[in-house]
Scaffold this motif. Structure first.
Motif, PDB file in Angstrom:
ATOM      1  N   TYR A 122       7.055 -16.531   1.208  1.00  0.00           N
ATOM      2  CA  TYR A 122       6.884 -15.346   2.056  1.00  0.00           C
ATOM      3  C   TYR A 122       7.922 -15.295   3.171  1.00  0.00           C
ATOM      4  O   TYR A 122       7.771 -14.562   4.145  1.00  0.00           O
ATOM      5  N   GLU A 123       9.010 -16.082   3.037  1.00  0.00           N
ATOM      6  CA  GLU A 123      10.011 -16.144   4.098  1.00  0.00           C
ATOM      7  C   GLU A 123      10.667 -14.788   4.356  1.00  0.00           C
ATOM      8  O   GLU A 123      11.055 -14.495   5.495  1.00  0.00           O
ATOM      9  N   PHE A 147       9.348 -11.958   4.546  1.00  0.00           N
ATOM     10  CA  PHE A 147       8.548 -11.220   5.529  1.00  0.00           C
ATOM     11  C   PHE A 147       9.022 -11.556   6.937  1.00  0.00           C
ATOM     12  O   PHE A 147       9.204 -10.667   7.779  1.00  0.00           O
ATOM     13  N   PHE A 173      12.489 -10.100   7.857  1.00  0.00           N
ATOM     14  CA  PHE A 173      12.396  -8.667   8.098  1.00  0.00           C
ATOM     15  C   PHE A 173      11.706  -8.391   9.436  1.00  0.00           C
ATOM     16  O   PHE A 173      12.149  -7.538  10.219  1.00  0.00           O
ATOM     17  N   LEU A 174      10.644  -9.128   9.724  1.00  0.00           N
ATOM     18  CA  LEU A 174       9.925  -8.938  10.990  1.00  0.00           C
ATOM     19  C   LEU A 174      10.805  -9.308  12.183  1.00  0.00           C
ATOM     20  O   LEU A 174      10.751  -8.649  13.228  1.00  0.00           O
ATOM     21  N   TYR A 201       6.094  -2.866  12.513  1.00  0.00           N
ATOM     22  CA  TYR A 201       6.102  -4.320  12.653  1.00  0.00           C
ATOM     23  C   TYR A 201       4.730  -4.906  12.373  1.00  0.00           C
ATOM     24  O   TYR A 201       4.587  -5.846  11.566  1.00  0.00           O
ATOM     25  N   ILE A 204       3.414  -4.584   8.712  1.00  0.00           N
ATOM     26  CA  ILE A 204       3.998  -5.622   7.853  1.00  0.00           C
ATOM     27  C   ILE A 204       3.447  -6.996   8.226  1.00  0.00           C
ATOM     28  O   ILE A 204       3.162  -7.824   7.353  1.00  0.00           O
ATOM     29  N   ALA A 205       3.271  -7.235   9.535  1.00  0.00           N
ATOM     30  CA  ALA A 205       2.776  -8.533   9.998  1.00  0.00           C
ATOM     31  C   ALA A 205       1.376  -8.809   9.468  1.00  0.00           C
ATOM     32  O   ALA A 205       1.068  -9.936   9.047  1.00  0.00           O
ATOM     33  N   ILE A 217       0.006  -7.478   6.764  1.00  0.00           N
ATOM     34  CA  ILE A 217       0.110  -7.695   5.310  1.00  0.00           C
ATOM     35  C   ILE A 217       0.539  -9.135   5.045  1.00  0.00           C
ATOM     36  O   ILE A 217      -0.004  -9.815   4.168  1.00  0.00           O
ATOM     37  N   PHE A 218       1.507  -9.603   5.827  1.00  0.00           N
ATOM     38  CA  PHE A 218       1.978 -10.991   5.716  1.00  0.00           C
ATOM     39  C   PHE A 218       0.835 -11.973   5.960  1.00  0.00           C
ATOM     40  O   PHE A 218       0.624 -12.925   5.188  1.00  0.00           O
ATOM     41  N   GLN A 219       0.066 -11.742   7.039  1.00  0.00           N
ATOM     42  CA  GLN A 219      -1.050 -12.637   7.361  1.00  0.00           C
ATOM     43  C   GLN A 219      -2.106 -12.620   6.260  1.00  0.00           C
ATOM     44  O   GLN A 219      -2.673 -13.666   5.906  1.00  0.00           O
ATOM     45  N   GLU A 229      -1.647 -12.003   3.060  1.00  0.00           N
ATOM     46  CA  GLU A 229      -1.146 -12.740   1.910  1.00  0.00           C
ATOM     47  C   GLU A 229      -1.197 -14.248   2.147  1.00  0.00           C
ATOM     48  O   GLU A 229      -1.567 -15.023   1.255  1.00  0.00           O
TER      49      GLU A 229
END
Length: 595
Positions: free
Chosen positions: A18-19, A21, A24-25, A98, A101-102, A104-106, A108
């Motif tokens: 997931y790097e 993400f 991009f953030l 931001y 996306i953050a 969604i990252f969390q 996942e």
């Protein structure tokens, strides 16, 4: 305490894959920070124009003026105003992007962690569940992953706040290096104060929270599991005291430590406004009649400081929260990387059937260096009923665990189809086994789902299995039949009913090896007689191993082995063993033996 490189090494372990993400953030955070810095810097020329003060000598004005001149209408002040509104709106939009996306990252990451934990625990040897408390497992599954997710949430907040603050500080430095120096001194004093007071407090809270959670989960799990005897024997006071003690581990220190942690955060607000008031007074006295000329700088710095200060306050708070989550990160990381319970090696031969006798040859087994089995030799004839009897602790259930490949022998070998049992793929082998334990496992679902046990079977197969287990009649009498929900641990069913459902579960698989580990010991005489008929019937269709508590249930066994202190002491039929008048005869004629 772990070092910073080790801390980030553990964090990186959780985000593998997931790097992108994070890259991009970080880019979005940089753009947000630049826009926030430009928004603050706009205040200087706006205040200068508004108060009709010459700002042309400041390099920041010329930088901003180029952007403002792109707006074709209005005065310079209107240009600056439009630009300020545009930058603020753009910043808001990018912040929304931001955090979308953050999150969604969390999502996942936490789903991946929870799946990884379940996969790891599922692949651990059975020994792991013997050594690990239930409360520790519940904490590992539910509490610790949430704290890992919160860690990434705080780190993402820290990223945006830190990038934005640094860029605003750089912009303020361009406006007035002297003023920026003053702000940095004040911010540095605040950080030192926060670090001195808050050091290790949050980490202590984190460790206390884990200990308290494990203790609470242990008490709650035990209470729920044993609620019937606890209430019947009026023993709830003991568990009430244990629960109170578990709460004290964390919550007795909570108020004290949290109060100390909050002091610098509360104090800095007041100190900020005191500092602003003091600076205004000093500037007014120092500049006297020229005070109005410092208003643009003062206003810009006030706005910039108001923008940066809460972020720096948050940075201190994030640091404490990250420290509090550290024990959970270590706990999950260690659990996922622990190789201690991966000693059962999967074989590579598919076990499609059991076509031979099952042979135990010179099998030895010990647990924690305590000998359990000593050179056990026995043959379980294919298609026959073999019984294993002996006093408690003699090693009977250990033999079933070896046959189920929950453990492997320390030495010796178990042969199936003339192959070492360890050479078979475990899943394919276990698919051929029906297993019924002394304590029936019933989960909170319908009777139908308890019989199917995660597999798909037709109603015809389900009813057939229930009839074999002599469970169909009582199930049919229930209001919803096979669709009846049984409650947690089958609380709405009697012990005999639960056991017959478990027997139906084993029989629906059409096993080639049926293992009954004292399966009828919890049944009343009527239920036992009914189930015994089913066992006698199914044993004609497959190889059956019976661990017997009531010796009357194995009279018809083709072969009976007596085990004592981990060694096979006798073998033969029921009549043959009675004639020997050995250990089996003693057990059968004992006053405790039910007729």
């Amino acid at each position: 305490m772990i070092s910073l490189p080790e801390y980030f090494h553990k964090l990186r372990f959780f985000i593998r894959g997931y790097e992108f993400f994070l890259v991009f953030l970080f880019l979005i955070a940089m753009i947000i920070g630049i826009i926030d810095a430009l928004s603050i810097s706009l205040l200087y020329p706006m205040l200068s124009v508004g108060f009709q003060i010459d700002a042309n000598t400041n390099q920041i004005y010329h930088f901003i003026e180029k952007f403002g001149s792109l707006i074709p209408i209005g005065s310079p002040f209107v240009h600056l105003g439009f630009l300020f509104i545009f930058l603020t709106g753009t910043s808001l939009f990018l912040q929304l992007v931001y955090w979308k996306i953050a999150f969604i990252f969390q999502k996942e990451v936490i789903i991946n962690i929870k799946k990884a934990i379940f996969h790891k625990i599922n692949n651990n040897d059975y020994n792991f569940f013997i050594d690990t408390k239930q409360g520790d497992l519940i904490t590992l599954f539910n509490i610790s992953p949430s704290n890992v997710q919160q860690t990434f949430d705080k780190l993402l907040c820290l990223c945006t706040d830190l990038v934005s603050s640094l860029l605003v500080i750089f912009m303020l430095f361009l406006i007035s290096p002297e003023g920026m120096l003053l702000v940095l001194i004040g911010g540095g004093l605040f950080y030192v104060l926060l670090n001195m007071i808050g050091k290790n407090i949050s980490e202590k809270l984190g460790f206390l929270q884990i200990l308290s959670g494990q203790s609470e989960n242990k008490v709650i799990t035990e209470y729920i599991s044993g609620v019937k005897p606890i209430k019947a024997l009026h023993a709830a006071d003991h568990w009430n005291e244990q629960y109170s003690d578990a709460l004290k581990i964390y919550w007795d220190r909570f108020a004290e430590l949290m109060f100390i942690q909050r002091i610098p955060i509360l104090a800095i607000n007041s100190l900020f406004y005191i500092a602003i008031g003091g600076i205004v007074l000093i500037l007014y006295v120092y500049y006297a009649d020229k005070f109005i000329s410092v208003i643009p700088v003062l206003g810009t710095f006030a706005a910039g400081t108001m923008k940066v200060l809460p972020k720096f306050m948050n940075i201190g708070d994030y640091r404490l929260q990250l420290s509090a989550s550290l024990p959970h990160i270590v706990s999950v990381y260690n659990a996922l990387n622990d190789k201690k319970y991966e000693k059962i090696v999967n074989g590579n031969i598919n076990c499609n059937n059991i076509s031979s006798d099952i042979i135990l040859k010179d099998v030895n087994f010990s647990y924690n260096h305590v000998p359990i089995l000593k050179k056990v030799n026995m043959i379980i004839k294919k298609g026959s009923m073999t019984a294993l009897v002996g006093p408690s602790g003699s090693g009977k259930s250990t033999i079933t665990s070896l046959l189920l490949r929950l453990f492997d022998p320390k030495s010796g070998c178990i042969y199936i189809n003339n192959e070492d049992l360890k050479s078979f793929e475990i899943g394919s082998y276990r698919n051929l086994i029906g297993y019924i334990s002394q304590e029936p496992f019933i989960f909170n679902d319908t009777i139908k789902e308890n019989i199917c046990f995660g597999e798909k079977y037709s109603d015809v197969e389900i009813i057939r299995a229930a009839k074999l287990a002599h469970a169909h009649n009582f199930i049919s009498d229930l209001p919803h039949g096979y669709d009846t929900f049984v409650g947690d641990q089958g609380i709405s069913l009697s012990g005999g009913e639960k056991q017959r459902i478990v027997i139906a579960r084993a029989m629906i698989r059409r096993p080639e090896l049926l293992i009954l580990d004292e399966a009828t010991s919890a049944l009343d005489n009527i239920s036992e007689a009914a189930v015994q008929k089913a066992i006698d019937h199914v044993s004609k269709e497959c190889t059956t191993l019976v661990i017997a508590h009531r010796l009357t249930t194995i009279k018809n066994a083709d072969k009976i082995f007596t085990i004592d202190k981990g060694e096979i002491s006798e073998e033969g039929t029921h009549d043959e063993l009675l004639k020997q008048k050995g250990k089996y005869w003693e057990m059968y004629t004992s006053n405790d033996q039910e007729s």
